[in-house]
Design an enzyme around this catalytic site. Sequence first.
Site, PDB file in Angstrom:
ATOM      1  N   LYS A   1      41.943  30.638  44.564  1.00  0.00           N
ATOM      2  CA  LYS A   1      40.980  29.945  45.400  1.00  0.00           C
ATOM      3  C   LYS A   1      39.581  29.901  44.781  1.00  0.00           C
ATOM      4  O   LYS A   1      38.793  28.996  45.046  1.00  0.00           O
ATOM      5  CB  LYS A   1      40.846  30.676  46.760  1.00  0.00           C
ATOM      6  CG  LYS A   1      42.063  30.753  47.584  1.00  0.00           C
ATOM      7  CD  LYS A   1      41.752  31.584  48.847  1.00  0.00           C
ATOM      8  CE  LYS A   1      42.958  31.881  49.657  1.00  0.00           C
ATOM      9  NZ  LYS A   1      42.664  32.873  50.736  1.00  0.00           N
TER      10      LYS A   1
ATOM     11  N   ASP B   1      37.707  38.269  34.164  1.00  0.00           N
ATOM     12  CA  ASP B   1      37.406  39.693  34.306  1.00  0.00           C
ATOM     13  C   ASP B   1      38.221  40.430  33.229  1.00  0.00           C
ATOM     14  O   ASP B   1      37.778  40.558  32.099  1.00  0.00           O
ATOM     15  CB  ASP B   1      37.801  40.075  35.741  1.00  0.00           C
ATOM     16  CG  ASP B   1      37.270  41.416  36.182  1.00  0.00           C
ATOM     17  OD1 ASP B   1      36.984  42.245  35.317  1.00  0.00           O
ATOM     18  OD2 ASP B   1      37.156  41.645  37.390  1.00  0.00           O
TER      19      ASP B   1
ATOM     20  N   LYS C   1      33.001  38.635  32.324  1.00  0.00           N
ATOM     21  CA  LYS C   1      32.615  40.045  32.392  1.00  0.00           C
ATOM     22  C   LYS C   1      33.239  40.761  31.195  1.00  0.00           C
ATOM     23  O   LYS C   1      34.301  41.385  31.320  1.00  0.00           O
ATOM     24  CB  LYS C   1      33.204  40.605  33.688  1.00  0.00           C
ATOM     25  CG  LYS C   1      32.263  41.435  34.524  1.00  0.00           C
ATOM     26  CD  LYS C   1      33.055  42.096  35.611  1.00  0.00           C
ATOM     27  CE  LYS C   1      32.765  41.522  36.956  1.00  0.00           C
ATOM     28  NZ  LYS C   1      33.418  42.309  38.045  1.00  0.00           N
TER      29      LYS C   1
ATOM     30  N   PHE D   1      30.004  43.777  40.786  1.00  0.00           N
ATOM     31  CA  PHE D   1      30.848  43.104  41.773  1.00  0.00           C
ATOM     32  C   PHE D   1      30.075  41.874  42.285  1.00  0.00           C
ATOM     33  O   PHE D   1      29.064  42.015  42.959  1.00  0.00           O
ATOM     34  CB  PHE D   1      31.164  44.086  42.895  1.00  0.00           C
ATOM     35  CG  PHE D   1      32.049  43.555  43.999  1.00  0.00           C
ATOM     36  CD1 PHE D   1      32.689  42.325  43.906  1.00  0.00           C
ATOM     37  CD2 PHE D   1      32.254  44.316  45.143  1.00  0.00           C
ATOM     38  CE1 PHE D   1      33.499  41.844  44.923  1.00  0.00           C
ATOM     39  CE2 PHE D   1      33.060  43.854  46.169  1.00  0.00           C
ATOM     40  CZ  PHE D   1      33.679  42.626  46.066  1.00  0.00           C
ATOM     41  N   VAL D   2      30.569  40.705  41.907  1.00  0.00           N
ATOM     42  CA  VAL D   2      29.856  39.480  42.270  1.00  0.00           C
ATOM     43  C   VAL D   2      30.548  38.751  43.418  1.00  0.00           C
ATOM     44  O   VAL D   2      31.770  38.825  43.571  1.00  0.00           O
ATOM     45  CB  VAL D   2      29.711  38.522  41.059  1.00  0.00           C
ATOM     46  CG1 VAL D   2      28.540  38.906  40.184  1.00  0.00           C
ATOM     47  CG2 VAL D   2      30.984  38.429  40.244  1.00  0.00           C
TER      48      VAL D   2
HETATM   49  C1  PRP Z   1      39.953  36.058  40.432  1.00  0.00           C
HETATM   50  C2  PRP Z   1      39.512  34.878  39.590  1.00  0.00           C
HETATM   51  C3  PRP Z   1      40.522  34.868  38.489  1.00  0.00           C
HETATM   52  C4  PRP Z   1      40.925  36.315  38.333  1.00  0.00           C
HETATM   53  C5  PRP Z   1      40.234  36.890  37.147  1.00  0.00           C
HETATM   54  O1  PRP Z   1      40.924  35.640  41.325  1.00  0.00           O
HETATM   55  O2  PRP Z   1      39.510  33.689  40.310  1.00  0.00           O
HETATM   56  O3  PRP Z   1      41.642  34.059  38.816  1.00  0.00           O
HETATM   57  O4  PRP Z   1      40.476  37.010  39.510  1.00  0.00           O
HETATM   58  O5  PRP Z   1      40.592  38.230  36.982  1.00  0.00           O
HETATM   59  P1  PRP Z   1      41.280  38.773  35.660  1.00  0.00           P
HETATM   60  O6  PRP Z   1      40.533  38.188  34.487  1.00  0.00           O
HETATM   61  O7  PRP Z   1      41.073  40.268  35.768  1.00  0.00           O
HETATM   62  O8  PRP Z   1      42.715  38.410  35.676  1.00  0.00           O
HETATM   63  P2  PRP Z   1      41.414  36.523  42.564  1.00  0.00           P
HETATM   64  O9  PRP Z   1      42.649  37.273  42.188  1.00  0.00           O
HETATM   65  O10 PRP Z   1      40.267  37.329  43.087  1.00  0.00           O
HETATM   66  O11 PRP Z   1      41.849  35.435  43.619  1.00  0.00           O
HETATM   67  P3  PRP Z   1      40.979  34.281  44.323  1.00  0.00           P
HETATM   68  O12 PRP Z   1      40.544  33.326  43.231  1.00  0.00           O
HETATM   69  O13 PRP Z   1      41.939  33.674  45.271  1.00  0.00           O
HETATM   70  O14 PRP Z   1      39.794  34.938  44.996  1.00  0.00           O
END
Ligand code: PRP
Length: 182
Positions: free
Chosen positions: A46, A106, A134, A155-156
């Site tokens: 999302k 991340d 990050k 944490f953003v």
């Molecule tokens: C977040 C972001 C990436 C992922 C990055 O999604 O949108 O898809 O984390 O993290 P990584 O580099 O450690 O794999 P999240 O799982 O929070 O879901 P969302 O986008 O639905 O909030």
Amino acid sequence: MGDAWYREKVETLYTPEQIQARIRELGAQITRDYRNRPLVLLCVLKGSFMFAADLARAIDLPLRVEFLGVQSYGDDTTSSGVVQITLDLARPVDAEDVLIVEDIVDTGLTLDYLMHQIQARNAATVKICALLHKPARTKKQVSIDYLGFTIDDVFVVGYGLDWAQKYRNVPEIGVVTSPTGG
Ligand code: PRP
């Protein structure tokens, strides 16, 4: 911006104006690089919905927008790298130029998985555009072709990024300074 709870616990990292200015630069660079070729903008749900919407308006190309829903198994703050596709592409992307749009990289595990997924679907090219990176948390190196901002290990929240599923609608990007509750 945000409610009283948000304002008490979150400090502004990037204002809406700073975000939009950077997106205009990214959009201009993407427009130049693809030189009028059709492009599939792949919004990873999302978190990327807001970034992808603004980025799309900053790109002057014959653009198609597709959505891919992913969910990473892990706790609230770390991803495990095991990614479940919750919404698949509505159309094939074979022989097309694809730009994956992510809100944040991340550990890099999600994007590493997605790169392989899209390549396996025979896209002509696959590139990555991420708003935030990050590097302190990298587990898997991914090459980000277009990057908005490099950030510290904080944490953003806001501008698509959630805090316990809330505050995605806040138009700034903030840093949570006291992360108890949500
Ligand atoms: C977040 C972001 C990436 C992922 C990055 O999604 O949108 O898809 O984390 O993290 P990584 O580099 O450690 O794999 P999240 O799982 O929070 O879901 P969302 O986008 O639905 O909030």
